[in-house]
Design an enzyme around this catalytic site. Structure first.
Site, PDB file in Angstrom:
ATOM      1  N   LYS A   1       0.032  -6.949  12.690  1.00 19.92           N
ATOM      2  CA  LYS A   1      -1.150  -6.168  12.192  1.00 19.92           C
ATOM      3  C   LYS A   1      -2.611  -6.392  12.880  1.00 19.92           C
ATOM      4  O   LYS A   1      -2.879  -7.522  12.636  1.00 19.92           O
ATOM      5  CB  LYS A   1      -1.211  -6.312  10.674  1.00 19.92           C
ATOM      6  CG  LYS A   1      -2.414  -5.462   9.823  1.00 19.92           C
ATOM      7  CD  LYS A   1      -2.236  -5.583   8.344  1.00 19.92           C
ATOM      8  CE  LYS A   1      -3.312  -4.779   7.764  1.00 19.92           C
ATOM      9  NZ  LYS A   1      -3.384  -5.016   6.462  1.00 19.92           N
TER      10      LYS A   1
ATOM     11  N   THR B   1       0.767  -1.326  -0.055  1.00 17.27           N
ATOM     12  CA  THR B   1       0.127  -0.184   0.001  1.00 17.27           C
ATOM     13  C   THR B   1       1.008   1.320  -0.089  1.00 17.27           C
ATOM     14  O   THR B   1       0.342   2.294  -0.534  1.00 17.27           O
ATOM     15  CB  THR B   1      -0.933  -0.029   1.363  1.00 17.27           C
ATOM     16  OG1 THR B   1      -1.768  -1.130   0.983  1.00 17.27           O
ATOM     17  CG2 THR B   1      -1.674   1.357   1.479  1.00 17.27           C
TER      18      THR B   1
ATOM     19  N   THR C   1       1.566  -4.354   4.234  1.00 18.63           N
ATOM     20  CA  THR C   1       1.193  -4.614   5.448  1.00 18.63           C
ATOM     21  C   THR C   1       0.619  -6.012   6.110  1.00 18.63           C
ATOM     22  O   THR C   1       1.103  -6.386   7.003  1.00 18.63           O
ATOM     23  CB  THR C   1       0.225  -3.390   6.323  1.00 18.63           C
ATOM     24  OG1 THR C   1      -0.877  -3.723   5.460  1.00 18.63           O
ATOM     25  CG2 THR C   1       0.902  -2.050   6.004  1.00 18.63           C
ATOM     26  N   ASP C   2       0.275  -6.513   4.878  1.00 17.38           N
ATOM     27  CA  ASP C   2      -0.441  -7.939   5.252  1.00 17.38           C
ATOM     28  C   ASP C   2       0.668  -8.797   5.880  1.00 17.38           C
ATOM     29  O   ASP C   2       0.448  -9.647   6.857  1.00 17.38           O
ATOM     30  CB  ASP C   2      -0.883  -8.339   4.012  1.00 17.38           C
ATOM     31  CG  ASP C   2      -2.451  -7.729   3.675  1.00 17.38           C
ATOM     32  OD1 ASP C   2      -3.144  -8.254   2.732  1.00 17.38           O
ATOM     33  OD2 ASP C   2      -2.717  -6.743   4.453  1.00 17.38           O
TER      34      ASP C   2
ATOM     35  N   SER D   1       1.930  -7.701  -0.586  1.00 20.71           N
ATOM     36  CA  SER D   1       2.801  -8.608   0.209  1.00 20.71           C
ATOM     37  C   SER D   1       1.881  -9.955   0.462  1.00 20.71           C
ATOM     38  O   SER D   1       2.546 -11.122   1.065  1.00 20.71           O
ATOM     39  CB  SER D   1       2.950  -8.050   1.620  1.00 20.71           C
ATOM     40  OG  SER D   1       2.019  -7.921   2.417  1.00 20.71           O
TER      41      SER D   1
ATOM     42  N   TYR E   1      -7.939   0.696  -3.484  1.00 26.58           N
ATOM     43  CA  TYR E   1      -6.823   1.215  -4.204  1.00 26.58           C
ATOM     44  C   TYR E   1      -6.218   0.063  -4.654  1.00 26.58           C
ATOM     45  O   TYR E   1      -6.588  -1.031  -4.459  1.00 26.58           O
ATOM     46  CB  TYR E   1      -6.022   2.093  -3.338  1.00 26.58           C
ATOM     47  CG  TYR E   1      -5.628   1.294  -2.079  1.00 26.58           C
ATOM     48  CD1 TYR E   1      -6.174   1.557  -0.908  1.00 26.58           C
ATOM     49  CD2 TYR E   1      -4.250   0.422  -2.243  1.00 26.58           C
ATOM     50  CE1 TYR E   1      -5.729   0.822   0.110  1.00 26.58           C
ATOM     51  CE2 TYR E   1      -3.944  -0.064  -1.322  1.00 26.58           C
ATOM     52  CZ  TYR E   1      -4.666  -0.054   0.169  1.00 26.58           C
ATOM     53  OH  TYR E   1      -4.416  -0.701   1.127  1.00 26.58           O
TER      54      TYR E   1
ATOM     55  N   GLU F   1      -2.696 -27.585  28.181  1.00 26.04           N
ATOM     56  CA  GLU F   1      -4.105 -28.184  27.398  1.00 26.04           C
ATOM     57  C   GLU F   1      -3.751 -29.562  26.925  1.00 26.04           C
ATOM     58  O   GLU F   1      -4.596 -30.340  26.702  1.00 26.04           O
ATOM     59  CB  GLU F   1      -4.289 -27.272  26.394  1.00 26.04           C
ATOM     60  CG  GLU F   1      -5.237 -26.144  26.912  1.00 26.04           C
ATOM     61  CD  GLU F   1      -6.612 -26.554  27.283  1.00 26.04           C
ATOM     62  OE1 GLU F   1      -7.323 -25.720  28.003  1.00 26.04           O
ATOM     63  OE2 GLU F   1      -6.970 -27.624  26.972  1.00 26.04           O
TER      64      GLU F   1
END
Ligand code: DAS
Length: 358
Positions: free
Chosen positions: A194, A41, A121-122, A88, A55, A315
């Protein structure tokens, strides 16, 4: 020439000439920062200034990005390289290795003081963690993106990039591992994730940022606690390829379909993204035990966001099943560490040590 004129011009000219070396010297005292562009981006473009979320990513080249922030030249001698131009979410293991090798070459270069990587950013957090594990340098490496394209009102990319270059050129950033500068904060590449997909305040670390950048000056409040870069046992120069590691998300009514599919596809490890403390459905446990017996590493992480913390033998009887826990790493970062770790060891106890230490 009239004496009066001589009295004014000569001293002024002399003063100017005497100042020249200082000006030259100032240029050479500025740090040399290389910006490697990969897309995302921060290189995106939308149809109008009102399009902050609609975009196309990876459209604008590095020269245009640098030209868009002329103030960078006040911080450092900056030059750019377009390593790739992709969104990305499409980055592959080969892209990661290509980027990591270029970073290593630049870090080894005498005339490079810091490196900035502009990135979508992904998967920014995955690339930042990968470089944190494998780059053998204490020079600042800063990964930076933006939540809005440069064409949008209140675009965040310019200031994020300005901050990234400021930190990359600062001596205080040396030895702190790979860093991420988003939204005025300096985050550890290991911890940051993120956490939101349409806010400029999107990148968070469960344990908090390391510092802040204000008007080009960085302020530090914490240091990374986990091994990285110069203290890491991994080195990009020794990694020829990265193994296949799958991530299987768990939820109510889950069955073993995804795990069997990853095994079929040749996964060397499967990151189980468990509920809560990395819990595993009773319908899935027998399959994971069988896959472990077939040599596939089983690594339990949690889909609790903002800091799931999986404890060994809580667990699930990890000792008995010979499984690994991902500690506080989110699933996508657990996959990065598992891939890098598996280039060095197939031993689950060694893997677990690495998950505690990195
Ligand atoms: N598609 C996203 C990416 O490239 C755009 C972005 O947020 O950077 O990661």
């Amino acid at each position: 020439m009239k004496p009066a004129v001589l009295k004014t011009i000569v001293p002024a000219a002399l003063a100017f000439l005497l100042a020249m070396p200082a000006v030259q010297a100032q240029e050479t005292t500025k740090p040399n920062v290389v910006i490697l562009a990969t897309g995302g981006t921060i290189a995106g473009a939308g149809a109008s200034a009102a399009n902050s979320a609609t975009y196309t990513a990876a459209k604008v080249g590095i020269d245009q990005l640098i030209a868009g922030v002329p103030e960078l030249s006040q911080l450092a001698n900056v030059r750019g390289e377009q390593v790739m131009q992709i969104a990305s979410e499409s980055i592959t293991n080969d892209n990661l290795l290509q980027l990591g090798r270029r970073v290593a070459e630049l870090a080894d270069s005498e005339d490079v003081d810091g490196i900035v990587i502009t990135h979508g950013t992904d998967t920014l957090e995955e690339t930042a963690y990968f470089l944190n594990l494998v780059e053998k340098t204490d020079k600042p490496i800063i990964v930076v993106g933006s939540m809005r394209p440069g064409t949008a009102m209140s675009a965040d990319g310019m200031l994020n990039l300005y901050n990234a270059v400021a930190v990359a050129g600062s001596k205080e950033a040396r030895g702190k591992g790979v860093l991420v500068t988003m939204n005025d904060e300096i985050q550890s590449g290991r911890d940051v994730t993120k956490s939101m997909n349409i806010k400029t305040e999107a990148f968070k670390s469960p344990w908090g940022p390391l510092g802040m950048v204000v008007e080009g000056k960085s302020y530090w409040f914490r240091l990374p606690a986990k091994r990285h870069t110069m203290d890491s046992e991994f080195d990009i120069k020794n990694i020829k390829s990265l193994p296949n590691v799958g991530i299987a998300y768990s939820y109510g009514n889950v069955d073993d379909t995804a795990y069997k599919a990853f095994a079929q596809a040749g996964a060397k490890a499967i990151i189980h993204v468990g509920t809560g403390n990395g819990s595993v459905s009773s319908r899935v446990v027998p399959t994971l035990q069988a896959l472990r017996k077939d040599g596939i590493q089983i690594i339990r992480s949690s889909h609790v966001n903002n800091g799931g913390f999986v404890l060994r033998n809580a667990e699930q009887p990890d000792d008995k099943y010979d499984w690994v826990v991902a500690h506080d790493l989110n699933p996508q970062k657990a996959r990065i560490l598992a891939m890098v770790a598996l280039t060095k060891t197939q031993d689950s106890k060694e893997l677990q040590r690495m998950f505690w230490e990195y």
